[in-house]
Design an enzyme around this catalytic site. Sequence first.
Site, PDB file in Angstrom:
ATOM      1  N   SER A  20      -5.484  -4.005   1.952  1.00 35.92           N
ATOM      2  CA  SER A  20      -4.557  -4.877   1.280  1.00 35.92           C
ATOM      3  C   SER A  20      -4.926  -4.285  -0.074  1.00 35.92           C
ATOM      4  CB  SER A  20      -4.792  -6.558   2.069  1.00 35.92           C
ATOM      5  OG  SER A  20      -3.671  -6.947   0.747  1.00 35.92           O
ATOM      6  N   THR A  45      -1.850  -8.544  -0.499  1.00 35.71           N
ATOM      7  CA  THR A  45      -1.378 -10.015  -0.276  1.00 35.71           C
ATOM      8  C   THR A  45      -0.555 -11.039  -1.152  1.00 35.71           C
ATOM      9  OG1 THR A  45      -4.481 -11.028  -0.206  1.00 35.71           O
ATOM     10  CG2 THR A  45      -3.573 -12.725  -0.775  1.00 35.71           C
ATOM     11  N   CYS A 129     -11.379 -13.754  -1.284  1.00 40.42           N
ATOM     12  CA  CYS A 129     -10.543 -12.938  -2.421  1.00 40.42           C
ATOM     13  C   CYS A 129     -12.090 -13.988  -3.058  1.00 40.42           C
ATOM     14  CB  CYS A 129      -9.521 -12.821  -2.859  1.00 40.42           C
ATOM     15  SG  CYS A 129      -9.419 -12.548  -4.109  1.00 40.42           S
TER      16      CYS A 129
HETATM   17  C1  FMN Z   1      -7.802  -3.508  -6.960  1.00 43.56           C
HETATM   18  C2  FMN Z   1      -8.060  -4.170  -6.023  1.00 43.56           C
HETATM   19  C3  FMN Z   1      -7.706  -5.090  -5.828  1.00 43.56           C
HETATM   20  C4  FMN Z   1      -7.878  -5.905  -4.046  1.00 43.56           C
HETATM   21  N1  FMN Z   1      -7.654  -7.144  -3.514  1.00 43.56           N
HETATM   22  C5  FMN Z   1      -6.944  -7.597  -2.172  1.00 43.56           C
HETATM   23  C6  FMN Z   1      -6.407  -7.888  -2.114  1.00 43.56           C
HETATM   24  O1  FMN Z   1      -4.511  -8.389  -2.898  1.00 43.56           O
HETATM   25  N2  FMN Z   1      -6.465  -9.435  -0.750  1.00 43.56           N
HETATM   26  C7  FMN Z   1      -7.401  -8.250  -0.043  1.00 43.56           C
HETATM   27  O2  FMN Z   1      -7.796  -9.632   1.390  1.00 43.56           O
HETATM   28  N3  FMN Z   1      -8.283  -7.828  -0.426  1.00 43.56           N
HETATM   29  C8  FMN Z   1      -8.461  -6.904  -1.731  1.00 43.56           C
HETATM   30  N4  FMN Z   1      -9.313  -6.266  -2.221  1.00 43.56           N
HETATM   31  C9  FMN Z   1     -10.180  -5.930  -1.347  1.00 43.56           C
HETATM   32  C10 FMN Z   1      -9.127  -4.941  -0.316  1.00 43.56           C
HETATM   33  O3  FMN Z   1      -8.893  -4.880   0.465  1.00 43.56           O
HETATM   34  C11 FMN Z   1     -11.156  -3.947   0.837  1.00 43.56           C
HETATM   35  O4  FMN Z   1     -11.343  -4.929   1.620  1.00 43.56           O
HETATM   36  C12 FMN Z   1     -12.676  -4.042  -0.665  1.00 43.56           C
HETATM   37  O5  FMN Z   1     -11.742  -2.964  -1.894  1.00 43.56           O
HETATM   38  C13 FMN Z   1     -13.110  -2.962   0.493  1.00 43.56           C
HETATM   39  O6  FMN Z   1     -12.898  -1.899   0.702  1.00 43.56           O
HETATM   40  P1  FMN Z   1     -13.001  -0.439  -0.076  1.00 43.56           P
HETATM   41  O7  FMN Z   1     -14.689  -0.095   0.088  1.00 43.56           O
HETATM   42  O8  FMN Z   1     -12.838   1.252   0.809  1.00 43.56           O
HETATM   43  O9  FMN Z   1     -12.354  -0.736  -1.403  1.00 43.56           O
HETATM   44  C14 FMN Z   1      -9.123  -5.076  -3.393  1.00 43.56           C
HETATM   45  C15 FMN Z   1      -9.898  -3.969  -3.711  1.00 43.56           C
HETATM   46  C16 FMN Z   1      -9.027  -3.295  -4.636  1.00 43.56           C
HETATM   47  C17 FMN Z   1     -10.399  -2.556  -5.148  1.00 43.56           C
END
Ligand code: FMN
Length: 307
Positions: A20, A45, A129
């Site tokens: 997300s 989200t 978050c």
């Molecule tokens: C730019 C950005 C925006 C994110 N926005 C959300 C969000 O709106 N809701 C959510 O549950 N997680 C959000 N996340 C977290 C990601 O869904 C994920 O849990 C986290 O980045 C770890 O995964 P990754 O290392 O593959 O990026 C966000 C992450 C990033 C980098």
Amino acid sequence: MNLKVKIGELTLKNPVMPASGTFGFGLEFKDIFDLKNLGALVVKTITKNPRLGNRPPRVYEVSCGMINSIGLANPGWDYFCEKILPQIKDLNDILILNIAGESVEEFQYLAREAQRFDEIKALELNVSCPNVSKGGIAFGTDLEALKQIVSSVRKIYSKTLIVKLTPNVTDITVYAKAAENAGADALTLINTFTGMVIDVKSKKPILGNKHGGVSGPAIRPMAVKMVYDCFKAVSIPIIGVGGIDSKEAALEFFLAGATAIQVGSQNFVEPGFMPRLIRELGEYLQEENIESIAKLTGLAHRGEENV
Ligand SMILES: Cc1cc2nc3c(=O)[nH]c(=O)nc-3n(C[C@H](O)[C@H](O)[C@H](O)COP(=O)(O)O)c2cc1C
């Protein structure tokens, strides 16, 4: 060779989905690859009311990943269901709506609304978050609040309920068990780690919100351990997320105990990464002569008492 996995009542054609907030609503990616290839589509989200998010700068690249303080910027439920849902409902058979609220009532409101739409197949509760002042991580680190949110949404929502946990706690297995006991069908592990970057020229924090959430390969070893630990603690499926940028990285999560995985930061690096990963996981099963991806889940625990 079978890539199918089960999450709650859902059967996904493969275990790969976006994390997300890193894939928008899918619209920016639909001309890059056919989103029907994905196991599911998880959207940014959504909150009850629109949110502008935090002050810029909101994203910064760090060694082995990135840090963000977006602050759940989104157009709010009404706009989402009137303007966005009609555009995305056919992009993938399995649409997972990620929601957050500033109160238990807001979570309940969104769950009740989501329940009305056949095209929304599951809810992912963002109680994790790190970038908002109300709700967010405060709910995910408060055991009582977590239990209350999950159980009150469970009463309203009869479809698949996924709870996304924060890693910013001492022992994530306690929260994983609490979410399971409160009625979660699956867990997403993990959201970002709180962090900070400081500009040595201005001698001030770089992000407008001062701190943010760290993601990308930098967090992978911690994410893998959390999946590994929670696999022993709960009996519901785990969706592993944190720094997946290669087939090998994804395989680590399956072996640790994930049933499915999400890709976040890597979508910014290589927008076509997920279809490549799905193809490579299929090839891996063939090469290794493993009949189904589900057979990999938790294999790293072989020889331990609890497995
Ligand atoms: C730019 C950005 C925006 C994110 N926005 C959300 C969000 O709106 N809701 C959510 O549950 N997680 C959000 N996340 C977290 C990601 O869904 C994920 O849990 C986290 O980045 C770890 O995964 P990754 O290392 O593959 O990026 C966000 C992450 C990033 C980098």
